[in-house]
Design a protein around this motif. Structure first.
Motif, PDB file in Angstrom:
ATOM      1  N   LEU A 176       0.661  -0.951  -0.031  1.00 54.66           N
ATOM      2  CA  LEU A 176      -0.112   0.145  -0.408  1.00 54.66           C
ATOM      3  C   LEU A 176       0.755   1.209  -0.066  1.00 54.66           C
ATOM      4  N   ASP A 177       2.340   0.855   0.559  1.00 56.35           N
ATOM      5  CA  ASP A 177       3.222   2.343   0.381  1.00 56.35           C
ATOM      6  C   ASP A 177       4.094   2.399  -0.523  1.00 56.35           C
ATOM      7  N   LEU A 178       2.920   1.962  -1.961  1.00 56.27           N
ATOM      8  CA  LEU A 178       3.705   1.970  -3.254  1.00 56.27           C
ATOM      9  C   LEU A 178       3.279   2.959  -3.989  1.00 56.27           C
ATOM     10  N   VAL A 179       3.931   3.630  -6.059  1.00 55.93           N
ATOM     11  CA  VAL A 179       3.551   4.268  -5.860  1.00 55.93           C
ATOM     12  C   VAL A 179       3.016   3.870  -7.171  1.00 55.93           C
ATOM     13  N   PRO A 180       2.300   4.227  -7.489  1.00 56.88           N
ATOM     14  CA  PRO A 180       1.910   3.474  -8.868  1.00 56.88           C
ATOM     15  C   PRO A 180       2.175   5.323 -10.004  1.00 56.88           C
ATOM     16  N   CYS A 181       2.912   4.474 -11.750  1.00 56.83           N
ATOM     17  CA  CYS A 181       3.280   4.728 -12.220  1.00 56.83           C
ATOM     18  C   CYS A 181       2.102   4.148 -13.451  1.00 56.83           C
ATOM     19  N   ILE A 235      -4.010   7.372 -10.802  1.00 60.72           N
ATOM     20  CA  ILE A 235      -2.786   8.185 -10.928  1.00 60.72           C
ATOM     21  C   ILE A 235      -2.403   8.767 -11.417  1.00 60.72           C
ATOM     22  N   ASP A 236      -1.389   9.506 -10.951  1.00 61.28           N
ATOM     23  CA  ASP A 236      -0.246  10.462 -11.091  1.00 61.28           C
ATOM     24  C   ASP A 236       1.047  10.861 -10.909  1.00 61.28           C
ATOM     25  N   GLY A 237       1.552   9.541  -9.868  1.00 59.65           N
ATOM     26  CA  GLY A 237       2.964   8.826  -9.833  1.00 59.65           C
ATOM     27  C   GLY A 237       3.433   9.734  -8.864  1.00 59.65           C
ATOM     28  N   LYS A 238       2.692  10.170  -7.975  1.00 54.02           N
ATOM     29  CA  LYS A 238       2.759  10.839  -6.459  1.00 54.02           C
ATOM     30  C   LYS A 238       1.799  10.121  -5.170  1.00 54.02           C
ATOM     31  N   ARG A 239       0.814   9.954  -5.928  1.00 58.89           N
ATOM     32  CA  ARG A 239      -0.255   8.903  -4.524  1.00 58.89           C
ATOM     33  C   ARG A 239       0.656   8.024  -4.608  1.00 58.89           C
ATOM     34  N   THR A 240       0.550   7.823  -3.495  1.00 59.23           N
ATOM     35  CA  THR A 240       0.733   6.015  -2.491  1.00 59.23           C
ATOM     36  C   THR A 240      -0.810   5.443  -3.162  1.00 59.23           C
ATOM     37  N   VAL A 241      -0.426   3.707  -3.518  1.00 57.70           N
ATOM     38  CA  VAL A 241      -2.099   3.182  -3.184  1.00 57.70           C
ATOM     39  C   VAL A 241      -2.240   3.362  -2.777  1.00 57.70           C
ATOM     40  N   LYS A 242      -2.540   3.629  -0.621  1.00 55.11           N
ATOM     41  CA  LYS A 242      -3.254   3.318   0.042  1.00 55.11           C
ATOM     42  C   LYS A 242      -4.131   5.004  -0.504  1.00 55.11           C
ATOM     43  N   GLU A 243      -3.479   6.094  -0.124  1.00 54.62           N
ATOM     44  CA  GLU A 243      -3.823   7.233  -0.657  1.00 54.62           C
ATOM     45  C   GLU A 243      -5.350   6.691  -1.606  1.00 54.62           C
ATOM     46  N   ILE A 244      -4.808   6.365  -2.968  1.00 52.58           N
ATOM     47  CA  ILE A 244      -5.648   5.798  -3.829  1.00 52.58           C
ATOM     48  C   ILE A 244      -7.109   5.282  -3.382  1.00 52.58           C
ATOM     49  N   ALA A 245      -6.893   4.438  -2.792  1.00 50.10           N
ATOM     50  CA  ALA A 245      -7.856   3.332  -1.453  1.00 50.10           C
ATOM     51  C   ALA A 245      -9.030   4.526  -0.825  1.00 50.10           C
ATOM     52  N   ASP A 246      -7.547   5.357   0.197  1.00 50.08           N
ATOM     53  CA  ASP A 246      -8.479   6.204  -0.058  1.00 50.08           C
ATOM     54  C   ASP A 246      -9.624   7.159  -0.187  1.00 50.08           C
ATOM     55  N   LEU A 247      -9.171   7.815  -1.585  1.00 55.74           N
ATOM     56  CA  LEU A 247      -9.928   8.663  -2.305  1.00 55.74           C
ATOM     57  C   LEU A 247     -11.611   7.321  -3.024  1.00 55.74           C
ATOM     58  N   MET A 248     -11.006   6.142  -2.993  1.00 54.27           N
ATOM     59  CA  MET A 248     -11.660   5.701  -3.840  1.00 54.27           C
ATOM     60  C   MET A 248     -12.822   5.488  -2.657  1.00 54.27           C
ATOM     61  N   ASN A 258       1.616  -4.717 -18.004  1.00 53.10           N
ATOM     62  CA  ASN A 258       2.537  -3.546 -18.056  1.00 53.10           C
ATOM     63  C   ASN A 258       1.938  -2.217 -18.366  1.00 53.10           C
ATOM     64  N   PHE A 259       0.835  -2.083 -17.930  1.00 59.14           N
ATOM     65  CA  PHE A 259      -0.269  -0.459 -17.727  1.00 59.14           C
ATOM     66  C   PHE A 259      -0.033   0.818 -16.800  1.00 59.14           C
ATOM     67  N   ILE A 260       1.119   0.051 -15.708  1.00 58.03           N
ATOM     68  CA  ILE A 260       1.672   0.782 -14.672  1.00 58.03           C
ATOM     69  C   ILE A 260       2.605  -0.108 -14.133  1.00 58.03           C
ATOM     70  N   THR A 261       3.730   0.464 -13.269  1.00 56.39           N
ATOM     71  CA  THR A 261       4.861   0.229 -12.852  1.00 56.39           C
ATOM     72  C   THR A 261       4.722   0.902 -10.845  1.00 56.39           C
ATOM     73  N   LEU A 262       5.547   0.113 -10.148  1.00 57.91           N
ATOM     74  CA  LEU A 262       5.085   0.372  -8.873  1.00 57.91           C
ATOM     75  C   LEU A 262       6.519   0.903  -8.426  1.00 57.91           C
ATOM     76  N   ILE A 263       6.710   1.969  -7.917  1.00 58.09           N
ATOM     77  CA  ILE A 263       7.217   1.993  -7.440  1.00 58.09           C
ATOM     78  C   ILE A 263       7.621   2.743  -6.134  1.00 58.09           C
ATOM     79  N   PRO A 264       8.188   2.169  -5.255  1.00 61.14           N
ATOM     80  CA  PRO A 264       9.068   1.953  -3.380  1.00 61.14           C
ATOM     81  C   PRO A 264       8.883   3.870  -3.545  1.00 61.14           C
TER      82      PRO A 264
END
Length: 105
Positions: free
Chosen positions: A1-6, A60-73, A99-105
């Protein structure tokens, strides 16, 4: 949940007037070339995301974490989004597998 999708730059995505996201995937390779020429198959496949997927994709903007996106959802869909974390985790894994997104730490 702490990863950032791009979002991948390999694919083009459009947001329709109804808010539905469509991802365009180019059909490459020799088999696809032949199919396009002989059988008039399209050069691009279109993947239409459903309501939750379209919302997630737009967050998905390259700044929000998965958890932040989940909270918005959860804010937008409430109980309809439950089970929230298993659902968004599986969705992110699917986007990564295509390969639509990559997850970065």
């Amino acid at each position: 949940l702490d990863l950032v999708p791009c979002q991948s730059q390999k694919f083009r995505a459009e947001i329709g007037e109804d808010g539905v996201v469509t991802i365009f995937v180019e059909n490459k390779g020799p088999f696809n070339f032949v199919a396009q020429k002989l059988f008039k198959k399209p050069r691009f496949s279109q993947i239409h995301l459903e309501e939750f997927g379209s919302f997630i994709w737009q967050q998905i903007d390259g700044k929000r974490t998965v958890k932040e996106i989940a909270d918005l959802m959860h804010e937008k869909f409430g109980e309809k989004a439950e089970p929230l974390y298993p659902r968004i985790s599986m969705y992110m894994k699917t986007l990564v597998s295509y390969n639509f997104i990559t997850l970065i730490p």
